[in-house]
Design an enzyme around this catalytic site. Sequence first.
Site, short mmCIF file in Angstrom:
data_model
loop_
_atom_site.label_atom_id
_atom_site.label_comp_id
_atom_site.label_asym_id
_atom_site.label_seq_id
_atom_site.Cartn_x
_atom_site.Cartn_y
_atom_site.Cartn_z
N ARG A 170 -11.38 15.85 -50.75
CA ARG A 170 -10.82 15.11 -49.61
C ARG A 170 -9.97 16.01 -48.73
O ARG A 170 -9.47 17.05 -49.17
CB ARG A 170 -9.96 13.93 -50.06
CG ARG A 170 -8.69 14.29 -50.83
CD ARG A 170 -7.43 14.37 -49.99
NE ARG A 170 -6.30 14.90 -50.71
CZ ARG A 170 -5.97 16.18 -50.74
NH1 ARG A 170 -6.67 17.08 -50.07
NH2 ARG A 170 -4.92 16.61 -51.43
N GLU A 180 1.66 12.74 -46.03
CA GLU A 180 1.74 13.73 -47.12
C GLU A 180 2.96 13.48 -47.97
O GLU A 180 4.07 13.29 -47.45
CB GLU A 180 1.77 15.13 -46.50
CG GLU A 180 1.00 16.16 -47.27
CD GLU A 180 -0.50 15.87 -47.29
OE1 GLU A 180 -0.96 15.26 -48.29
OE2 GLU A 180 -1.20 16.25 -46.35
N HIS A 181 2.74 13.50 -49.28
CA HIS A 181 3.79 13.24 -50.27
C HIS A 181 4.37 11.83 -50.10
O HIS A 181 5.55 11.60 -50.38
CB HIS A 181 4.89 14.32 -50.20
CG HIS A 181 4.40 15.64 -50.72
ND1 HIS A 181 4.38 15.94 -52.06
CD2 HIS A 181 3.87 16.71 -50.08
CE1 HIS A 181 3.87 17.17 -52.22
NE2 HIS A 181 3.55 17.65 -51.03
N ASP A 215 2.22 9.15 -51.20
CA ASP A 215 1.49 8.25 -52.13
C ASP A 215 2.33 7.87 -53.34
O ASP A 215 2.38 6.70 -53.72
CB ASP A 215 0.10 8.80 -52.52
CG ASP A 215 0.09 10.16 -53.18
OD1 ASP A 215 1.16 10.81 -53.24
OD2 ASP A 215 -0.99 10.58 -53.63
N GLY A 267 -8.61 25.30 -55.93
CA GLY A 267 -7.25 25.72 -55.56
C GLY A 267 -7.04 25.77 -54.05
O GLY A 267 -6.12 26.41 -53.58
N GLY A 289 -6.53 23.06 -52.18
CA GLY A 289 -5.80 21.87 -51.73
C GLY A 289 -6.73 20.80 -51.17
O GLY A 289 -6.32 19.93 -50.42
N SER A 329 -8.61 18.90 -53.24
CA SER A 329 -8.83 17.99 -54.37
C SER A 329 -10.04 18.33 -55.21
O SER A 329 -10.84 17.45 -55.57
CB SER A 329 -8.95 16.54 -53.90
OG SER A 329 -7.73 16.10 -53.45
N SER A 330 -10.16 19.61 -55.55
CA SER A 330 -11.26 19.97 -56.45
C SER A 330 -11.08 19.26 -57.80
O SER A 330 -12.07 18.82 -58.40
CB SER A 330 -11.34 21.48 -56.63
OG SER A 330 -10.08 22.00 -56.98
N ASP A 386 -5.84 11.15 -53.97
CA ASP A 386 -7.02 12.00 -54.07
C ASP A 386 -8.15 11.29 -54.82
O ASP A 386 -9.31 11.30 -54.40
CB ASP A 386 -6.67 13.31 -54.78
CG ASP A 386 -5.54 14.07 -54.08
OD1 ASP A 386 -5.15 13.66 -52.97
OD2 ASP A 386 -5.05 15.06 -54.65
C1 GAF Z 1 -1.55 16.29 -54.15
C2 GAF Z 1 -1.45 15.08 -55.04
F1 GAF Z 1 -2.44 15.09 -55.98
C3 GAF Z 1 -1.54 13.79 -54.21
O1 GAF Z 1 -1.36 12.67 -55.04
C4 GAF Z 1 -0.52 13.81 -53.08
O2 GAF Z 1 0.77 13.55 -53.57
C5 GAF Z 1 -0.58 15.12 -52.30
O3 GAF Z 1 -0.51 16.25 -53.17
C6 GAF Z 1 0.54 15.24 -51.31
O4 GAF Z 1 0.39 14.27 -50.31
O5 GAF Z 1 -2.80 16.37 -53.54
#
Ligand code: GAF
Length: 394
Positions: free
Chosen positions: A39, A45-46, A48, A138, A140, A142-143, A188
């Site tokens: 994704r 961001e940060h 969730d 790695g 960022g 979401s592997s 993710d």
């Molecule tokens: C990483 C985490 F896995 C997500 O849940 C989220 O907190 C993100 O960082 C930051 O938005 O991808």
Amino acid sequence: MTNICPIKNVADLVSEARRVFRETFDGDNANVAVCAPGRVNLIGEHTDYNEGFVLPMALPMVTVMVGSKTSGQKCCVVTLTEAADEPRMVDFDLPNELTPLLRGQPNWANYVKGVVQHYRARPIPGFRAVIASSVPLGGGLSSSASLEVAVYTFLQQLCPDDGNQVAKAVACQQAEHTHGAVPCGIMDQFVSVLGKEGHALLIDCRSLEATAVPLADPGLVILITNSNIRHSLTGSEYPTRRKQCENAAVVLGKRSLREATLQDLEAAKDRLDSVTYRRARHVIEEIERTAQAAEALKRGDYKEFGRLMVESHNSLRDNYEVSCPELDELVSAALEVDGVFGSRMTGGGFGGCTVTLLQAFSTERAVKHIQEKYHGSPTFFITTPSEGARAFSL
Ligand code: GAF
């Protein structure tokens, strides 16, 4: 446009994995094939793990898993991804009530084991499988979530569960907590399960409900730039941020920062240390920004959307302190190009990728400019919002 990486076709990944399956397992054929996407988060961001809003989309880059069940209790899994210096094949026994599957080596296999452990139906049969992926590791993007969701989707073919998609995402998040050792939020895994082609997903991480927001404009490009600074969330920074947010919510007397307003924060300012104050400020403002950005996207107001992306980046850099010089440099370079609406770091931070929203005709110019300005070696992907996890008939 030679600097733009081609995205491997899903069908090609499946055929490659099937070929390796045959070669590894004495000419047998895999009879199950699934994939789950990585994704990119457009904004939010940060937020969730603070029960806020996020606005990610599923990528055309996926993790594929092919295989078949066996009659025993053993699982044997091979990966084709570039798992640095680690064995590419792993064997383990299925867990039972007395012996859970524990973390171990190789590291990549922990995500597989975690999902087997948290899978929501029983009895899981033994299986053999091969994994292949086009999601950069790695980066960022979401592997790890795409691997977890691919494994879950694979198990659904062998031992169907009740089909509850949200519960599936939650089980994969649990796997990341226990076996990936990252106390991540739900974003993710959620978007890897429920992503919708041609749409971003506005996810309310409190109610776990999502609204699909159309995002398929031929005049618009979503450009991902990989800083190629390796990002890892397994260090202490991510859990520390999460703890700081939880502490701030306690001081504010709220269940989570989702419930707090800027007025609440100002009223409690002298009871918070300055770092905790800035962390909370980022989260409270970012939740509001994400809701506004989703509205802007619905209206097709890319200018406003881009403005909010830049605000988000600045707040992640200054208040949340999860950016790094390389990501800042990529964002600044992108914003110098005509036709760019907005740009920001995406994902957990400390490396990984930026996401840039721009007019399609500016793409070549943007890539060239970013490449010239960036002191490292970036890689670029032009992406489109894609479908969530799915199975293929073989
Ligand atoms: C990483 C985490 F896995 C997500 O849940 C989220 O907190 C993100 O960082 C930051 O938005 O991808």
